[in-house]
Design a protein around this motif. Sequence first.
Motif, mmCIF file in Angstrom:
data_model
loop_
_atom_site.group_PDB
_atom_site.id
_atom_site.type_symbol
_atom_site.label_atom_id
_atom_site.label_comp_id
_atom_site.label_asym_id
_atom_site.label_seq_id
_atom_site.Cartn_x
_atom_site.Cartn_y
_atom_site.Cartn_z
ATOM 1 N N ALA A 168 0.813 -1.208 0.000
ATOM 2 C CA ALA A 168 0.000 0.000 0.000
ATOM 3 C C ALA A 168 0.855 1.271 0.000
ATOM 4 N N LEU A 169 1.968 1.262 0.724
ATOM 5 C CA LEU A 169 2.804 2.453 0.787
ATOM 6 C C LEU A 169 4.209 2.181 0.261
ATOM 7 N N THR A 170 4.768 1.068 0.644
ATOM 8 C CA THR A 170 6.133 0.729 0.248
ATOM 9 C C THR A 170 6.154 -0.675 -0.315
ATOM 10 N N PRO A 171 7.195 -1.027 -1.041
ATOM 11 C CA PRO A 171 7.300 -2.416 -1.483
ATOM 12 C C PRO A 171 7.525 -3.316 -0.279
ATOM 13 N N ASN A 172 7.126 -4.542 -0.408
ATOM 14 C CA ASN A 172 7.368 -5.529 0.636
ATOM 15 C C ASN A 172 8.871 -5.794 0.642
ATOM 16 N N ILE A 173 9.580 -5.312 1.654
ATOM 17 C CA ILE A 173 11.037 -5.354 1.655
ATOM 18 C C ILE A 173 11.583 -6.760 1.458
ATOM 19 N N PRO A 174 11.081 -7.779 2.145
ATOM 20 C CA PRO A 174 11.570 -9.108 1.829
ATOM 21 C C PRO A 174 11.197 -9.479 0.404
ATOM 22 N N LYS A 175 11.906 -10.419 -0.119
ATOM 23 C CA LYS A 175 11.742 -10.834 -1.507
ATOM 24 C C LYS A 175 12.058 -9.656 -2.417
ATOM 25 N N ALA A 176 13.176 -8.982 -2.129
ATOM 26 C CA ALA A 176 13.582 -7.815 -2.906
ATOM 27 C C ALA A 176 15.058 -7.918 -3.269
ATOM 28 N N LEU A 177 15.397 -7.340 -4.397
ATOM 29 C CA LEU A 177 16.797 -7.183 -4.787
ATOM 30 C C LEU A 177 17.232 -5.785 -4.388
ATOM 31 N N ASN A 178 18.357 -5.696 -3.710
ATOM 32 C CA ASN A 178 18.877 -4.410 -3.261
ATOM 33 C C ASN A 178 20.199 -4.131 -3.950
ATOM 34 N N LEU A 179 20.287 -3.024 -4.624
ATOM 35 C CA LEU A 179 21.536 -2.557 -5.195
ATOM 36 C C LEU A 179 22.155 -1.642 -4.154
ATOM 37 N N SER A 180 23.323 -2.013 -3.641
ATOM 38 C CA SER A 180 23.907 -1.223 -2.561
ATOM 39 C C SER A 180 25.249 -0.636 -2.966
ATOM 40 N N LEU A 181 25.478 0.574 -2.506
ATOM 41 C CA LEU A 181 26.738 1.277 -2.680
ATOM 42 C C LEU A 181 27.246 1.595 -1.285
ATOM 43 N N GLY A 182 28.498 1.331 -1.043
ATOM 44 C CA GLY A 182 29.010 1.596 0.283
ATOM 45 C C GLY A 182 30.519 1.695 0.288
ATOM 46 N N PHE A 183 31.063 1.837 1.477
ATOM 47 C CA PHE A 183 32.512 1.840 1.622
ATOM 48 C C PHE A 183 32.877 1.113 2.900
ATOM 49 N N GLN A 184 34.096 0.564 2.925
ATOM 50 C CA GLN A 184 34.613 -0.135 4.079
ATOM 51 C C GLN A 184 35.996 0.427 4.395
ATOM 52 N N VAL A 185 36.319 0.500 5.667
ATOM 53 C CA VAL A 185 37.652 0.871 6.121
ATOM 54 C C VAL A 185 38.252 -0.351 6.795
ATOM 55 N N TYR A 186 39.492 -0.697 6.422
ATOM 56 C CA TYR A 186 40.164 -1.887 6.923
ATOM 57 C C TYR A 186 41.253 -1.486 7.911
ATOM 58 N N PHE A 187 41.276 -2.178 9.062
ATOM 59 C CA PHE A 187 42.246 -1.904 10.114
ATOM 60 C C PHE A 187 43.143 -3.108 10.289
ATOM 61 N N GLY A 188 44.441 -2.858 10.503
ATOM 62 C CA GLY A 188 45.400 -3.933 10.717
ATOM 63 C C GLY A 188 45.265 -4.558 12.084
ATOM 64 N N LYS A 189 46.088 -5.548 12.297
ATOM 65 C CA LYS A 189 46.077 -6.314 13.547
ATOM 66 C C LYS A 189 46.469 -5.464 14.714
#
Length: 189
Positions: A168-189
Amino acid sequence: MKSMFFVLILFVLGFSTAMAQTEKGNRLMGVNVGNITIPTSGGGGTIVSLQPTYGWFVANNLVIGAGIPFFNVSSNGSRATQIGLTPFLRYYVGPSQVKPFFGGSLGIVNTSASSNGSNAGSSTDALYSLTGGVAFFINKSVSFDLGLTYTGGATGSLNTLLAGSANALTPNIPKALNLSLGFQVYFGK
């Protein structure tokens, strides 16, 4: 000859740097800052959300961690907010600075909704996801990620809470394909 030697040294340094990013004992912290949801079971619209993550490399290229998915949408006096906890597992493939990855998560999400200022209810549901993508390492500590995630589970209550019927207002989030853009920061030991 000197230029060939220089190129070879750069290649070896780049290879060793790329390997160090996902070594056992390292950690990662990041966020998916753009997550565009495309419904696969009817409905329409798009959703933009945010998911911070933190993880530890338990083996070379294998990270175990947790994400906190957050979602908020409002339209025509109705509002929905979701927040959850999703432990995840991700495996990076190869030694290069462009690394494909795949993984999955299993977790819970709490949904609360209101309509015209009055509480429409809340629900806590299970969800799972399977993901694949590519991490583009711009240096030894930062990657930009592009991924495609399938999300499933029992969180259809989002639409029911908002408007009494699915989609009615939003798509049913489950059963969805999500295109995601993001970033990660990696830390050493």
